[in-house]
Write a protein that holds these residues in place. Structure first.
Motif, PDB file in Angstrom:
ATOM      1  N   HIS A 176       0.823  -1.212   0.000  1.00  0.00           N
ATOM      2  CA  HIS A 176       0.000   0.000   0.000  1.00  0.00           C
ATOM      3  C   HIS A 176       0.854   1.259   0.000  1.00  0.00           C
ATOM      4  CE1 HIS A 176      -3.984  -1.841   1.708  1.00  0.00           C
ATOM      5  NE2 HIS A 176      -3.598  -2.394   0.568  1.00  0.00           N
ATOM      6  N   LYS A 177       1.872   1.295   0.837  1.00  0.00           N
ATOM      7  CA  LYS A 177       2.706   2.488   0.962  1.00  0.00           C
ATOM      8  C   LYS A 177       3.450   2.775  -0.342  1.00  0.00           C
ATOM      9  CE  LYS A 177       4.891   2.879   5.093  1.00  0.00           C
ATOM     10  NZ  LYS A 177       4.250   3.850   5.988  1.00  0.00           N
ATOM     11  N   THR A 178       3.885   1.718  -1.025  1.00  0.00           N
ATOM     12  CA  THR A 178       4.599   1.906  -2.293  1.00  0.00           C
ATOM     13  C   THR A 178       3.669   2.485  -3.357  1.00  0.00           C
ATOM     14  OG1 THR A 178       5.973  -0.021  -1.755  1.00  0.00           O
ATOM     15  CG2 THR A 178       6.022   0.763  -4.023  1.00  0.00           C
ATOM     16  N   ILE A 179       2.455   1.949  -3.437  1.00  0.00           N
ATOM     17  CA  ILE A 179       1.489   2.473  -4.409  1.00  0.00           C
ATOM     18  C   ILE A 179       1.114   3.915  -4.075  1.00  0.00           C
ATOM     19  CG2 ILE A 179      -0.868   2.205  -5.314  1.00  0.00           C
ATOM     20  CD1 ILE A 179      -0.548  -0.810  -4.962  1.00  0.00           C
ATOM     21  N   ARG A 180       0.955   4.216  -2.800  1.00  0.00           N
ATOM     22  CA  ARG A 180       0.657   5.593  -2.361  1.00  0.00           C
ATOM     23  C   ARG A 180       1.768   6.541  -2.804  1.00  0.00           C
ATOM     24  NH1 ARG A 180      -4.209   7.707  -0.322  1.00  0.00           N
ATOM     25  NH2 ARG A 180      -5.110   6.343   1.273  1.00  0.00           N
ATOM     26  N   CYS A 181       3.005   6.124  -2.670  1.00  0.00           N
ATOM     27  CA  CYS A 181       4.137   6.963  -3.060  1.00  0.00           C
ATOM     28  C   CYS A 181       4.111   7.233  -4.564  1.00  0.00           C
ATOM     29  CB  CYS A 181       5.442   6.275  -2.658  1.00  0.00           C
ATOM     30  SG  CYS A 181       6.935   7.237  -2.985  1.00  0.00           S
ATOM     31  N   TYR A 182       3.820   6.193  -5.336  1.00  0.00           N
ATOM     32  CA  TYR A 182       3.749   6.344  -6.790  1.00  0.00           C
ATOM     33  C   TYR A 182       2.605   7.269  -7.195  1.00  0.00           C
ATOM     34  CZ  TYR A 182       2.975   5.105 -11.685  1.00  0.00           C
ATOM     35  OH  TYR A 182       2.777   5.158 -13.040  1.00  0.00           O
ATOM     36  N   GLU A 183       1.459   7.118  -6.545  1.00  0.00           N
ATOM     37  CA  GLU A 183       0.299   7.960  -6.848  1.00  0.00           C
ATOM     38  C   GLU A 183       0.554   9.419  -6.455  1.00  0.00           C
ATOM     39  OE1 GLU A 183      -3.300   4.649  -6.449  1.00  0.00           O
ATOM     40  OE2 GLU A 183      -2.734   5.859  -4.716  1.00  0.00           O
ATOM     41  N   ALA A 184       1.412   9.629  -5.463  1.00  0.00           N
ATOM     42  CA  ALA A 184       1.773  10.994  -5.046  1.00  0.00           C
ATOM     43  C   ALA A 184       2.826  11.598  -5.971  1.00  0.00           C
ATOM     44  CB  ALA A 184       2.285  10.981  -3.610  1.00  0.00           C
ATOM     45  N   LYS A 185       3.245  10.812  -6.998  1.00  0.00           N
ATOM     46  CA  LYS A 185       4.236  11.263  -7.986  1.00  0.00           C
ATOM     47  C   LYS A 185       5.579  11.603  -7.339  1.00  0.00           C
ATOM     48  CE  LYS A 185       0.657  13.098 -11.083  1.00  0.00           C
ATOM     49  NZ  LYS A 185       0.655  11.898 -11.930  1.00  0.00           N
ATOM     50  N   LEU A 186       5.940  10.840  -6.329  1.00  0.00           N
ATOM     51  CA  LEU A 186       7.234  10.995  -5.669  1.00  0.00           C
ATOM     52  C   LEU A 186       8.190   9.913  -6.156  1.00  0.00           C
ATOM     53  CD1 LEU A 186       6.027  11.611  -1.992  1.00  0.00           C
ATOM     54  CD2 LEU A 186       6.893  13.320  -3.597  1.00  0.00           C
ATOM     55  N   ASN A 192      10.907   7.902   0.862  1.00  0.00           N
ATOM     56  CA  ASN A 192       9.616   8.463   0.442  1.00  0.00           C
ATOM     57  C   ASN A 192       8.463   7.501   0.727  1.00  0.00           C
ATOM     58  OD1 ASN A 192      10.674  10.881  -0.476  1.00  0.00           O
ATOM     59  ND2 ASN A 192      10.926  10.160  -2.581  1.00  0.00           N
ATOM     60  N   VAL A 193       8.687   6.214   0.482  1.00  0.00           N
ATOM     61  CA  VAL A 193       7.636   5.224   0.715  1.00  0.00           C
ATOM     62  C   VAL A 193       7.319   5.116   2.200  1.00  0.00           C
ATOM     63  CG1 VAL A 193       7.054   2.767   0.556  1.00  0.00           C
ATOM     64  CG2 VAL A 193       8.155   3.910  -1.365  1.00  0.00           C
ATOM     65  N   ARG A 194       8.351   5.164   3.028  1.00  0.00           N
ATOM     66  CA  ARG A 194       8.160   5.023   4.469  1.00  0.00           C
ATOM     67  C   ARG A 194       7.226   6.082   5.028  1.00  0.00           C
ATOM     68  NH1 ARG A 194      12.937   6.340   6.467  1.00  0.00           N
ATOM     69  NH2 ARG A 194      13.958   4.437   5.757  1.00  0.00           N
ATOM     70  N   LYS A 195       7.196   7.260   4.435  1.00  0.00           N
ATOM     71  CA  LYS A 195       6.383   8.372   4.933  1.00  0.00           C
ATOM     72  C   LYS A 195       4.898   8.215   4.615  1.00  0.00           C
ATOM     73  CE  LYS A 195      10.166  11.701   4.309  1.00  0.00           C
ATOM     74  NZ  LYS A 195      10.614  12.894   3.531  1.00  0.00           N
ATOM     75  N   GLN A 196       4.560   7.328   3.686  1.00  0.00           N
ATOM     76  CA  GLN A 196       3.181   7.200   3.229  1.00  0.00           C
ATOM     77  C   GLN A 196       2.331   6.415   4.233  1.00  0.00           C
ATOM     78  OE1 GLN A 196       2.478   8.902   0.386  1.00  0.00           O
ATOM     79  NE2 GLN A 196       4.661   9.421   0.466  1.00  0.00           N
ATOM     80  N   THR A 197       1.017   6.619   4.141  1.00  0.00           N
ATOM     81  CA  THR A 197       0.092   5.846   4.968  1.00  0.00           C
ATOM     82  C   THR A 197      -0.006   4.417   4.431  1.00  0.00           C
ATOM     83  OG1 THR A 197      -2.193   5.628   5.724  1.00  0.00           O
ATOM     84  CG2 THR A 197      -1.858   6.674   3.582  1.00  0.00           C
ATOM     85  N   PHE A 289      -6.420  -3.493  10.954  1.00  0.00           N
ATOM     86  CA  PHE A 289      -6.285  -4.898  11.328  1.00  0.00           C
ATOM     87  C   PHE A 289      -5.496  -5.696  10.299  1.00  0.00           C
ATOM     88  CE2 PHE A 289     -10.430  -3.676  13.297  1.00  0.00           C
ATOM     89  CZ  PHE A 289     -10.043  -3.799  14.625  1.00  0.00           C
ATOM     90  N   THR A 290      -5.588  -5.315   9.019  1.00  0.00           N
ATOM     91  CA  THR A 290      -5.040  -6.154   7.948  1.00  0.00           C
ATOM     92  C   THR A 290      -3.713  -5.655   7.384  1.00  0.00           C
ATOM     93  OG1 THR A 290      -6.320  -4.951   6.276  1.00  0.00           O
ATOM     94  CG2 THR A 290      -7.356  -6.880   7.281  1.00  0.00           C
ATOM     95  N   THR A 291      -3.202  -4.535   7.886  1.00  0.00           N
ATOM     96  CA  THR A 291      -1.885  -4.057   7.470  1.00  0.00           C
ATOM     97  C   THR A 291      -1.073  -3.701   8.709  1.00  0.00           C
ATOM     98  OG1 THR A 291      -2.602  -1.730   7.298  1.00  0.00           O
ATOM     99  CG2 THR A 291      -2.776  -3.079   5.310  1.00  0.00           C
ATOM    100  N   ASN A 292       0.225  -3.934   8.623  1.00  0.00           N
ATOM    101  CA  ASN A 292       1.170  -3.516   9.661  1.00  0.00           C
ATOM    102  C   ASN A 292       2.247  -2.657   9.025  1.00  0.00           C
ATOM    103  OD1 ASN A 292      -0.139  -5.035  11.680  1.00  0.00           O
ATOM    104  ND2 ASN A 292       1.018  -6.874  11.146  1.00  0.00           N
ATOM    105  N   GLU A 293       2.943  -1.898   9.836  1.00  0.00           N
ATOM    106  CA  GLU A 293       4.038  -1.092   9.324  1.00  0.00           C
ATOM    107  C   GLU A 293       5.186  -2.002   8.880  1.00  0.00           C
ATOM    108  OE1 GLU A 293       4.500   2.016   8.593  1.00  0.00           O
ATOM    109  OE2 GLU A 293       2.492   2.644   9.208  1.00  0.00           O
ATOM    110  N   PRO A 294       5.680  -1.830   7.664  1.00  0.00           N
ATOM    111  CA  PRO A 294       6.769  -2.686   7.160  1.00  0.00           C
ATOM    112  C   PRO A 294       8.141  -2.159   7.560  1.00  0.00           C
ATOM    113  CG  PRO A 294       6.052  -1.196   5.435  1.00  0.00           C
ATOM    114  CD  PRO A 294       5.176  -0.892   6.637  1.00  0.00           C
ATOM    115  N   ASP A 295       9.146  -3.034   7.486  1.00  0.00           N
ATOM    116  CA  ASP A 295      10.520  -2.561   7.657  1.00  0.00           C
ATOM    117  C   ASP A 295      11.072  -2.179   6.283  1.00  0.00           C
ATOM    118  OD1 ASP A 295      11.371  -4.916   6.347  1.00  0.00           O
ATOM    119  OD2 ASP A 295      11.531  -6.000   8.240  1.00  0.00           O
TER     120      ASP A 295
END
Length: 319
Positions: A176-186, A192-197, A289-295
């Motif tokens: 999810h965070k990776t797709i969010r970063c791409y959609e934010a055009k970053l 950058n990915v770590r900062k995303q929801t 419930f279905t996602t956790n913060e990744p390393d």
């Protein structure tokens, strides 16, 4: 339209014209890219209310294949138990390719059947016993919907508490965070990915939640229409045959529910406004419930998977 799925020590991403499976093994990342088999430009499979069921089934097949492949590529593969006699016999009789296809088909069929039984058939059976006191189709379907939601939320909560699932849900968060970063055009960097929801409106969990809610409305409307068109059916209310027919009718309506939910998923993926935020709010909350913060290592897998499916032409991945 780029979406993904968490795997065993990896992530699968689906782009507009190719899929990628990326797994972190003992020797680093393994990246496997395959072209998508897409329907022709004017195919009926691309029509609204048809493409939803087609893509739902297709995503299930691809998802099971990717999950099985990640099990082969995961670090534990070398320590796996030897094949059983049954596995060897089936592979010998069916051939390796046929065996894999049969196994995937059975897994998808079994998974869908279990979901239908657990989240739809059981609530329908329980709710049907209230038809002695409640004549309103909306009332019966609200009861069924409440039971369905309780089962679904309890199921997902218990799954999220399993130790084995926590790492998988972390890869889900990385996807999810990776797709969010791409959609934010970053730029797709770990920082950058770590900062995303880790919550995303087009998540499969949110899609299932929309299916649950939509089923209440669609089943209520369809049941009322059926009783209007077939007046004699209402006279059978309270009987076993009446309950059987109503349950069978609602099960036949499930593809319609899935199709409408798919179109809504496309809508919230295309627009960001007050209405779409209201529609996606329950699903986003449920992703706690279905996602956790990744390393960072998981984020690297997400970046590699997303980069592998990016289209050559800019904007080709827009709905």
């Amino acid at each position: 339209m780029i979406g993904g799925q968490a795997l065993i020590e990896g992530i699968m991403m689906r782009g507009p014209d190719k899929d990628a499976v990326v797994v972190r093994g003992k020797d680093g990342l393994t990246v496997e890219v395959t072209p998508r088999k897409l329907p022709k430009k004017n195919s009926p499979l691309k029509w609204p209310l048809i493409r939803g069921v087609y893509n739902f089934l297709g995503s299930n097949v691809v998802g099971v294949k990717a999950l099985m492949r990640s099990a082969d590529l995961s670090p534990e593969e070398g320590e796996a138990e030897s094949e059983s006699k049954l596995d060897k016999w089936l592979e010998k009789k069916l051939g390796n390719e046929k065996f894999q296809k049969a196994l995937v088909s059975f897994a998808v069929f079994l998974g869908i059947c279990m979901s239908v039984v657990l989240f739809f058939l059981i609530p329908m059976i329980i709710g049907s016993f209230f038809d002695r006191w409640i004549e309103s189709s909306l009332g019966i379907n609200l009861i069924e919907g409440a039971i369905r939601m309780v089962i679904f939320i309890l199921y997902m909560y218990l799954i999220s508490r399993m130790q084995e699932m926590k790492r998988l849900f972390s890869y889900h968060g990385a996807e999810h965070k990776t797709i969010r970063c791409y959609e934010a055009k970053l730029p797709l960097t770990v920082e950058n990915v770590r900062k995303q929801t880790r919550r995303h409106p087009r998540c499969g969990t949110s899609f299932l939640l929309v299916v649950m809610v939509l089923s209440i409305l669609i089943f209520s409307i369809a049941s009322s229409l059926l009783l209007t068109l077939v007046p004699g059916l209402a006279a059978m209310r309270g009987s076993f045959l009446y309950r059987f027919l109503m349950i069978a009718f609602k099960l036949l309506m499930l593809p319609v529910v899935v199709s409408v939910a798919y179109e809504m998923n496309r809508l919230v993926g295309r627009y960001d406004n007050l209405l779409t935020r209201i529609v996606t709010a329950p699903g986003l909350w449920f992703q706690n419930f279905t996602t956790n913060e990744p390393d960072d290592s998981m984020i690297e897998v997400g970046i590699a998977a997303l980069e592998a499916v990016l289209p050559q032409e800019e904007g080709a991945d827009q709905w």
